[in-house]
Design an enzyme around this catalytic site. Structure first.
Site, PDB file in Angstrom:
ATOM      1  CB  SER A  22      -0.944   0.000   1.213  1.00  0.00           C
ATOM      2  OG  SER A  22      -0.221  -0.224   2.407  1.00  0.00           O
ATOM      3  CG  ASN A 109      -3.429  -5.309  12.913  1.00  0.00           C
ATOM      4  OD1 ASN A 109      -2.885  -5.165  11.814  1.00  0.00           O
ATOM      5  ND2 ASN A 109      -3.736  -6.488  13.406  1.00  0.00           N
ATOM      6  CB  THR A 154     -43.056  22.724  -6.276  1.00  0.00           C
ATOM      7  OG1 THR A 154     -44.313  22.878  -6.927  1.00  0.00           O
ATOM      8  CG2 THR A 154     -42.921  23.753  -5.161  1.00  0.00           C
ATOM      9  CG  HIS A 155     -43.973  18.926  -8.649  1.00  0.00           C
ATOM     10  ND1 HIS A 155     -44.050  17.612  -8.264  1.00  0.00           N
ATOM     11  CD2 HIS A 155     -44.595  19.638  -7.659  1.00  0.00           C
ATOM     12  CE1 HIS A 155     -44.711  17.510  -7.112  1.00  0.00           C
ATOM     13  NE2 HIS A 155     -45.042  18.732  -6.723  1.00  0.00           N
ATOM     14  CB  SER A 276     -18.870  24.075 -28.336  1.00  0.00           C
ATOM     15  OG  SER A 276     -18.844  23.254 -29.485  1.00  0.00           O
ATOM     16  CE  LYS A 282     -23.275  24.079 -26.614  1.00  0.00           C
ATOM     17  NZ  LYS A 282     -24.536  23.618 -26.082  1.00  0.00           N
ATOM     18  CG  ASN A 284     -21.255  24.139 -23.279  1.00  0.00           C
ATOM     19  OD1 ASN A 284     -22.349  24.567 -23.642  1.00  0.00           O
ATOM     20  ND2 ASN A 284     -20.464  23.421 -24.051  1.00  0.00           N
ATOM     21  CD  GLU A 289     -22.663  20.063 -18.517  1.00  0.00           C
ATOM     22  OE1 GLU A 289     -22.052  19.173 -19.130  1.00  0.00           O
ATOM     23  OE2 GLU A 289     -23.155  21.060 -19.082  1.00  0.00           O
ATOM     24  CE1 TYR A 316      -5.869  -3.742   8.930  1.00  0.00           C
ATOM     25  CE2 TYR A 316      -4.910  -5.898   8.463  1.00  0.00           C
ATOM     26  CZ  TYR A 316      -5.137  -4.583   8.107  1.00  0.00           C
ATOM     27  OH  TYR A 316      -4.655  -4.106   6.919  1.00  0.00           O
ATOM     28  CD  GLN A 321      -3.056  -2.465   2.076  1.00  0.00           C
ATOM     29  OE1 GLN A 321      -2.287  -2.681   2.997  1.00  0.00           O
ATOM     30  NE2 GLN A 321      -2.866  -2.968   0.865  1.00  0.00           N
ATOM     31  CE  LYS A 324      -4.268   2.853   5.209  1.00  0.00           C
ATOM     32  NZ  LYS A 324      -5.038   1.610   5.011  1.00  0.00           N
TER      33      LYS A 324
HETATM   34  N1  ARG Z   1      -1.086  -1.401   5.078  1.00  0.00           N
HETATM   35  C1  ARG Z   1      -1.973  -1.936   6.065  1.00  0.00           C
HETATM   36  C2  ARG Z   1      -3.321  -1.214   5.976  1.00  0.00           C
HETATM   37  O1  ARG Z   1      -3.362  -0.207   5.366  1.00  0.00           O
HETATM   38  C3  ARG Z   1      -1.409  -1.734   7.427  1.00  0.00           C
HETATM   39  C4  ARG Z   1      -1.842  -2.729   8.427  1.00  0.00           C
HETATM   40  C5  ARG Z   1      -1.340  -4.062   8.045  1.00  0.00           C
HETATM   41  N2  ARG Z   1      -1.491  -5.003   9.101  1.00  0.00           N
HETATM   42  C6  ARG Z   1      -1.271  -6.281   8.905  1.00  0.00           C
HETATM   43  N3  ARG Z   1      -1.407  -7.059   9.890  1.00  0.00           N
HETATM   44  N4  ARG Z   1      -0.957  -6.750   7.729  1.00  0.00           N
HETATM   45  O2  ARG Z   1      -4.324  -1.638   6.496  1.00  0.00           O
END
Ligand code: ARG
Length: 456
Positions: A22, A109, A154-155, A276, A282, A284, A289, A316, A321, A324
């Site tokens: 990650s 964790n 309305t509507h 455009s 145009k 826009n 949008e 966990y 993961q 994120k």
């Molecule tokens: N990169 C992991 C995450 O974002 C970190 C935690 C990993 N923990 C593990 N026991 N593999 O969740």
């Protein structure tokens, strides 16, 4: 070599690494990761697990790692799986074996749960400030148009006259609710998981209260098993971002409709309009949008995470993961949208005359029914009578206000000379001066309350 290699006789497969690592995105958490580690090193020393000298070596090393990241000089090594392993690997390179004492009693964790909460708390604060700026832009435009009359819908059908200030201010309160939600979510978020270990807690005399306070949390989390896998704070934030984007999207939709030449109520500034490649005439509103369009993507991030969470067993799991990228993307998207929406509102030209020209007598049909109520008629009956008057005017191809009194009287004897007074848009608007209504005075009071929120 990874930090957990002891148990394995062969290195990880390259394809596994691409899936598992990650670091490509979680390096965004480096500052929070290092802060957490600095505080944790102090807690280990307080607990007598490491000496004061070891603590100083570790903290000094962590500060150097932080400087390398800040200066964009940090070099990734082949085994760096995520931000946590990368920082620890580099720390050990800098301070030697003593760096290996930092992870005592800690797990990635509780570490990642802490880092990401801290990061999200800060992101929530930045988002709050950006929403406030949009609210301020809305208020200053609304202030100029507390007496500007436009058709309200309305509507999507003409309904009753409203003031343009009232229309604009409606979005202020939507955003105010988003800020309320953000505040409540932040309160729930501000509990520190560090000291939960992998799942069961820590056997070392770690002062979790102190760690939490030093990191800027309100206190420690209550249950270590829950703390390591609780991603409610991510789901909360994704929901808030989604509903906020829905509000922006609805504003965008109004702007798109009202800036259409068929309406012509508003004109977007050249800087926030697009052209455009084929049609020279145009003008826009692509940014509006995109605001509408990206809302779908934000809702997608929310449903994606909720789906990830729903089947997870206790503790966990690596599925987590996935939290994120969803949140990073959501907040990046908001950071793209909010400044453009704010600038679009700030630079919006309100075409007062076009709004007035769009006012039609039928917008006053409710006022006509209220007129009969004033004469003592039950509203259900007056509603019916005015309906008949509207139909008659349509049949004769006349405006409601042009129907001769004779014709009106034939529908109901309650109509009198004073009915002509009803056909005044400003009169209709001024009457709606109850708290929260569209009357200029009520909108000015509304704006005063909004400003008090902005100043608070
Ligand atoms: N990169 C992991 C995450 O974002 C970190 C935690 C990993 N923990 C593990 N026991 N593999 O969740």
């Amino acid at each position: 070599m990874s930090l957990w290699g002891g148990r394995f006789s062969e290195p990880s497969d390259a394809d596994l690494r691409r899936l598992n690592d990650s670091i490509g995105y979680d390096r965004a958490l480096y500052a929070e990761d290092i802060e957490g580690s600095v505080v944790y090193a102090r807690a280990l020393a307080d607990a007598g697990v490491i000496t004061a000298g070891e603590r100083e070596a570790i903290v000094g090393g962590l500060r150097q790692v932080k400087r390398e990241f800040d200066a964009e000089r940090f070099e990734l090594a082949a085994g760096d799986e995520d931000i946590h392993t990368a920082v620890e690997r580099r720390l050990i390179e800098i301070v030697g074996e003593v760096g290996g004492k930092l992870h005592t009693g800690r797990s990635r964790n509780d570490q990642v749960a802490t880092d990401f909460r801290l990061w999200t708390m800060r992101a929530a604060d930045k988002l709050r400030a950006e929403i406030r700026q949009l609210q301020a832009a809305i208020v200053s435009l609304a202030e100029k148009h507390t007496g500007t009359v436009m058709p309200g819908y309305t509507h999507m059908q003409p309904a009753q006259p409203i003031t343009a200030g009232h229309w604009l201010m409606s979005f202020f309160w939507m955003l105010e609710r988003d800020l309320d939600r953000l505040k409540a979510a932040r309160g729930r978020m501000a509990l520190c998981p560090l000291g939960s270990g992998a799942l069961a807690g820590t056997p070392f005399a770690i002062d979790r209260q102190k760690i939490a306070t030093e990191l800027g949390f309100d206190g420690p989390s209550e249950n270590s098993l829950d703390a390591v896998s609780d991603r409610d704070f991510v789901a909360d934030t994704l929901y808030i971002v989604s509903i906020c984007a829905i509000h922006l999207s609805r504003l965008a939709e109004d702007v798109l409709i009202y800036s259409n030449p068929a309406f012509g109520f508003i004109t977007l500034d050249d800087r926030y309009s697009t052209g455009s490649s084929l049609m020279p005439q145009k003008r826009n509103a692509d940014p509006m949008e995109l605001t509408r369009g990206k809302t779908g993507r934000l809702i997608g991030n929310l449903t994606g995470l909720l789906t990830t969470l729903k089947g997870l067993p206790s503790g966990y799991n690596k599925d987590l993961q996935e939290d994120k990228e969803a949140l990073f993307d959501a907040l990046d998207t908001m950071r793209q949208l909010l400044p453009v929406v704010t600038a679009t509102v700030s630079s919006l030209q309100v075409n007062v005359e076009a709004m007035e020209l769009a006012l039609t007598d039928d917008l006053l049909a409710t006022d006509l029914a209220d007129y009969l109520v004033d004469k003592g008629m039950p509203f259900r009956q007056s509603h019916h009578i005015v309906g008949a008057a509207v139909r008659l005017a349509a049949q004769r191809g006349e405006r409601l206000s042009q129907l001769p009194l004779r014709s009106l009287k034939r529908i109901s004897a309650s109509f009198g000379d004073d009915v002509a007074d009803v056909f005044d848009y400003m009169r209709s608007i001024r009457q709606r001066d109850a708290y929260g209504g569209t009357a200029p005075a009520a909108v000015r009071a509304q704006i005063a309350r909004a400003k008090a929120r902005l100043d608070a």
